[in-house]
Design a protein around this motif. Structure first.
Motif, PDB file in Angstrom:
ATOM      1  N   ALA A  73       0.873  -1.184   0.000  1.00 20.20           N
ATOM      2  CA  ALA A  73       0.000   0.000   0.000  1.00 20.20           C
ATOM      3  C   ALA A  73       0.898   1.218   0.000  1.00 20.20           C
ATOM      4  N   VAL A  74       0.361   2.348  -0.418  1.00 23.62           N
ATOM      5  CA  VAL A  74       1.155   3.579  -0.406  1.00 23.62           C
ATOM      6  C   VAL A  74       0.405   4.681   0.331  1.00 23.62           C
ATOM      7  N   GLY A  76       0.310   8.125   3.343  1.00 21.23           N
ATOM      8  CA  GLY A  76       0.397   8.393   4.784  1.00 21.23           C
ATOM      9  C   GLY A  76       0.380   9.884   5.010  1.00 21.23           C
ATOM     10  N   GLU A  89       0.222   8.526  -3.848  1.00 20.96           N
ATOM     11  CA  GLU A  89      -0.909   8.013  -4.634  1.00 20.96           C
ATOM     12  C   GLU A  89      -0.718   8.281  -6.126  1.00 20.96           C
ATOM     13  N   LEU A 260     -12.116  -5.093   5.798  1.00 24.14           N
ATOM     14  CA  LEU A 260     -11.288  -4.534   4.731  1.00 24.14           C
ATOM     15  C   LEU A 260      -9.954  -5.279   4.606  1.00 24.14           C
ATOM     16  N   GLU A 276      -2.795  -6.284  -5.433  1.00 32.13           N
ATOM     17  CA  GLU A 276      -2.655  -5.526  -4.181  1.00 32.13           C
ATOM     18  C   GLU A 276      -3.879  -5.710  -3.307  1.00 32.13           C
ATOM     19  N   HIS A 279      -7.029  -2.539   0.953  1.00 32.80           N
ATOM     20  CA  HIS A 279      -6.835  -1.525   1.994  1.00 32.80           C
ATOM     21  C   HIS A 279      -5.666  -0.594   1.679  1.00 32.80           C
ATOM     22  N   GLY A 280      -5.604   0.516   2.444  1.00 33.81           N
ATOM     23  CA  GLY A 280      -4.506   1.461   2.295  1.00 33.81           C
ATOM     24  C   GLY A 280      -3.379   1.160   3.268  1.00 33.81           C
ATOM     25  N   SER A 281      -2.573   2.184   3.567  1.00 37.08           N
ATOM     26  CA  SER A 281      -1.360   1.970   4.364  1.00 37.08           C
ATOM     27  C   SER A 281      -1.633   1.977   5.865  1.00 37.08           C
ATOM     28  N   ALA A 282      -2.883   2.230   6.255  1.00 39.42           N
ATOM     29  CA  ALA A 282      -3.314   2.167   7.669  1.00 39.42           C
ATOM     30  C   ALA A 282      -2.278   2.744   8.635  1.00 39.42           C
ATOM     31  N   ASP A 284      -2.539   4.382  11.175  1.00 39.27           N
ATOM     32  CA  ASP A 284      -2.922   4.290  12.602  1.00 39.27           C
ATOM     33  C   ASP A 284      -2.456   3.002  13.271  1.00 39.27           C
ATOM     34  N   ASN A 292      -3.881  -7.050   9.413  1.00 33.64           N
ATOM     35  CA  ASN A 292      -4.337  -8.319   8.842  1.00 33.64           C
ATOM     36  C   ASN A 292      -3.632  -8.548   7.491  1.00 33.64           C
TER      37      ASN A 292
HETATM   38  P1  NAD Z   1      -6.857   2.431   5.118  1.00 35.67           P
HETATM   39  O1  NAD Z   1      -7.375   1.318   4.289  1.00 35.67           O
HETATM   40  O2  NAD Z   1      -5.388   2.553   5.190  1.00 35.67           O
HETATM   41  O3  NAD Z   1      -7.428   2.277   6.624  1.00 35.67           O
HETATM   42  C1  NAD Z   1      -8.815   2.360   6.951  1.00 35.67           C
HETATM   43  C2  NAD Z   1      -9.059   1.666   8.303  1.00 35.67           C
HETATM   44  O4  NAD Z   1      -8.945   0.255   8.140  1.00 35.67           O
HETATM   45  C3  NAD Z   1      -8.032   2.055   9.367  1.00 35.67           C
HETATM   46  O5  NAD Z   1      -8.662   2.094  10.637  1.00 35.67           O
HETATM   47  C4  NAD Z   1      -7.045   0.911   9.340  1.00 35.67           C
HETATM   48  O6  NAD Z   1      -6.386   0.695  10.584  1.00 35.67           O
HETATM   49  C5  NAD Z   1      -7.921  -0.269   8.960  1.00 35.67           C
HETATM   50  N1  NAD Z   1      -7.175  -1.255   8.158  1.00 35.67           N
HETATM   51  C6  NAD Z   1      -6.772  -1.113   6.876  1.00 35.67           C
HETATM   52  N2  NAD Z   1      -6.102  -2.192   6.483  1.00 35.67           N
HETATM   53  C7  NAD Z   1      -6.096  -3.038   7.532  1.00 35.67           C
HETATM   54  C8  NAD Z   1      -5.524  -4.320   7.739  1.00 35.67           C
HETATM   55  N3  NAD Z   1      -4.843  -4.972   6.773  1.00 35.67           N
HETATM   56  N4  NAD Z   1      -5.673  -4.896   8.955  1.00 35.67           N
HETATM   57  C9  NAD Z   1      -6.354  -4.285   9.927  1.00 35.67           C
HETATM   58  N5  NAD Z   1      -6.912  -3.065   9.798  1.00 35.67           N
HETATM   59  C10 NAD Z   1      -6.774  -2.442   8.613  1.00 35.67           C
HETATM   60  O7  NAD Z   1      -7.514   3.773   4.560  1.00 35.67           O
HETATM   61  P2  NAD Z   1      -7.230   5.295   4.984  1.00 35.67           P
HETATM   62  O8  NAD Z   1      -7.004   5.383   6.460  1.00 35.67           O
HETATM   63  O9  NAD Z   1      -8.324   6.063   4.363  1.00 35.67           O
HETATM   64  O10 NAD Z   1      -5.897   5.700   4.224  1.00 35.67           O
HETATM   65  C11 NAD Z   1      -4.599   5.667   4.824  1.00 35.67           C
HETATM   66  C12 NAD Z   1      -3.564   5.995   3.757  1.00 35.67           C
HETATM   67  O11 NAD Z   1      -3.573   4.953   2.770  1.00 35.67           O
HETATM   68  C13 NAD Z   1      -3.847   7.295   2.998  1.00 35.67           C
HETATM   69  O12 NAD Z   1      -2.611   7.935   2.768  1.00 35.67           O
HETATM   70  C14 NAD Z   1      -4.480   6.828   1.702  1.00 35.67           C
HETATM   71  O13 NAD Z   1      -4.261   7.730   0.656  1.00 35.67           O
HETATM   72  C15 NAD Z   1      -3.733   5.531   1.463  1.00 35.67           C
HETATM   73  N6  NAD Z   1      -4.446   4.553   0.631  1.00 35.67           N
HETATM   74  C16 NAD Z   1      -3.694   3.824  -0.211  1.00 35.67           C
HETATM   75  C17 NAD Z   1      -4.286   2.831  -0.975  1.00 35.67           C
HETATM   76  C18 NAD Z   1      -3.419   1.989  -1.851  1.00 35.67           C
HETATM   77  O14 NAD Z   1      -2.203   1.980  -1.674  1.00 35.67           O
HETATM   78  N7  NAD Z   1      -3.975   1.243  -2.800  1.00 35.67           N
HETATM   79  C19 NAD Z   1      -5.664   2.574  -0.878  1.00 35.67           C
HETATM   80  C20 NAD Z   1      -6.411   3.337   0.025  1.00 35.67           C
HETATM   81  C21 NAD Z   1      -5.792   4.320   0.798  1.00 35.67           C
END
Ligand code: NAD
Length: 362
Positions: A73-74, A76, A89, A260, A276, A279-282, A284, A292
């Protein structure tokens, strides 16, 4: 078989989940006698920090020279201050363009052990196994002109939805071919009662169906499809649709099968396939070992299936995930109160072990 794969761990939890997907791939290679050749490259924020660009030439060259690309994922918050063209992105969008993938595949599968993780009742979600085939390079996200104009208070905005027959035909053929490997049903989703693009879409899809007499084709308006996805999700097999409808419906379908963190994707049809997790880079939870990895691991299964045509090997990963979940192992995002959650590495090891049950994994 030599499996030449470019690994792009990326940012946040990307490297953590990608490591586990690679661990599983290594065991698949051992079990089925394949040779893995992995080239790790940077993308997104990691690449920006080391070489001032979110998609360095070196990364593109490696991707184009490989048989498939596996990405974590990319992005943050620390990269939000960079200008738009340097944001992580934009590196990913350019990579998708460079690879020329016109088909985005998003499975939504309800694992039997996770029926109670769905927001829907278990008897509604039971048996759900949908493959969404979304057109990725056309439609309203790319059509020109696109403009916002006029004086403040009286501005107007215009987006253009455009499709050509060849664009529709190639994605339709892909959906019918994929249906042949599944339950032989295609539901084509459009809005042909309102949109010209959708009328053309329906016409071309119906024409392509003449070459696939063994596949049952149905047409559905996008509003009905949105409703049926939550009321009778198990009725769908392959759901074929255009770019924007697919964007929305694939998230809806993902939402009904659980977390997700479980969702995988493939972007194919171009020179090299890109795989891929959804989900994103999470940020948090990054660095805490609790992400996961199953979405990344199931993306690796798609990579074996679609880029290397290794169906048995792909199936072995999916069966391993299913058996690990059936044995009650959970990550934090799927655990119920009182259930112990595994770490990212522990879950990866469980799946890797289940791929080669006879080997002890250390
Ligand atoms: P996110 O998918 O990263 O996270 C959303 C929520 O889901 C968060 O609470 C996170 O902790 C949880 N989560 C995500 N993946 C998880 C996993 N594998 N296991 C457990 N919990 C998980 O989306 P966001 O917070 O909106 O975005 C964070 C960053 O990621 C931003 O910079 C965004 O631009 C980027 N992003 C990248 C991609 C990609 O690389 N394809 C896709 C979406 C978002």
């Amino acid at each position: 078989m030599l499996l030449k794969i470019t690994i792009l761990p990326g940012d946040g939890i990307g490297p953590e989940v990608t490591d586990e997907a690679v661990r599983v791939l290594n065991n698949v290679a051992r079990r089925f006698n394949h040779e893995l050749s992995l080239d790790r490259k940077e993308v997104g924020g990691a690449a920006l920090l080391s070489s001032n660009h979110p998609l360095p030439d070196d990364t593109i060259h490696s991707c184009l020279a490989s048989g498939a690309v596996l990405l974590g994922a990319v992005g943050g918050p620390s990269f939000d201050k960079f200008p738009k063209h340097l944001r992580p992105e934009s590196g990913l969008l350019r990579l998708r363009r460079e690879l020329g993938a016109f088909a985005n595949l998003r499975p939504a599968v309800c694992f039997p052990a996770l029926e109670d993780c769905s927001p829907l009742r278990p008897e509604v979600v039971r048996g759900t196994d949908i493959l969404i085939v979304r057109e990725l390079l056309g439609g309203i996200y790319f059509g020109e002109p696109r403009v916002t104009q006029g004086a403040s208070g009286n501005r107007e905005a215009l987006d253009t939805m455009r499709y050509t027959e060849p664009e529709i035909e190639r994605i339709a053929r892909m959906a019918f071919e994929l249906a042949r490997t599944r339950r032989r049903m295609v539901t084509s989703v459009d809005k042909a009662n309102v949109l010209d693009c959708s009328r053309l879409w329906r016409d071309v899809v119906t024409g392509v169906a003449q070459d696939y007499a063994d596949i049952k084709l149905g047409h559905m308006y996008v509003d009905s499809a949105a409703m049926l996805l939550v009321s009778r999700p198990a009725d769908f097999d392959v759901l074929l649709t255009e770019n924007m409808f697919g964007d929305i419906l694939s998230d809806e379908a993902g939402g009904i099968v659980g977390s997700l963190g479980l969702l995988a994707s493939a972007s194919i049809g171009g020179t090299v396939g890109l795989y891929e997790p959804v989900h994103g880079s999470a940020p948090d939870i990054a660095g805490r070992g609790i992400a996961n990895p199953l979405g990344a691991i199931l993306s690796a299964a798609m990579l074996l299936r679609y880029s290397f045509k290794l169906e048995r090997e792909a199936g072995s990963i999916e069966a391993a995930v299913s058996s690990v979940l059936a044995a009650g192992h959970r990550m934090r995002d799927l655990a119920k109160p009182g259930q112990t959650a595994l770490t990212t590495a522990e879950m990866g090891a469980k799946v890797a072990e289940a791929v080669v049950p006879q080997m002890a994994i250390h």
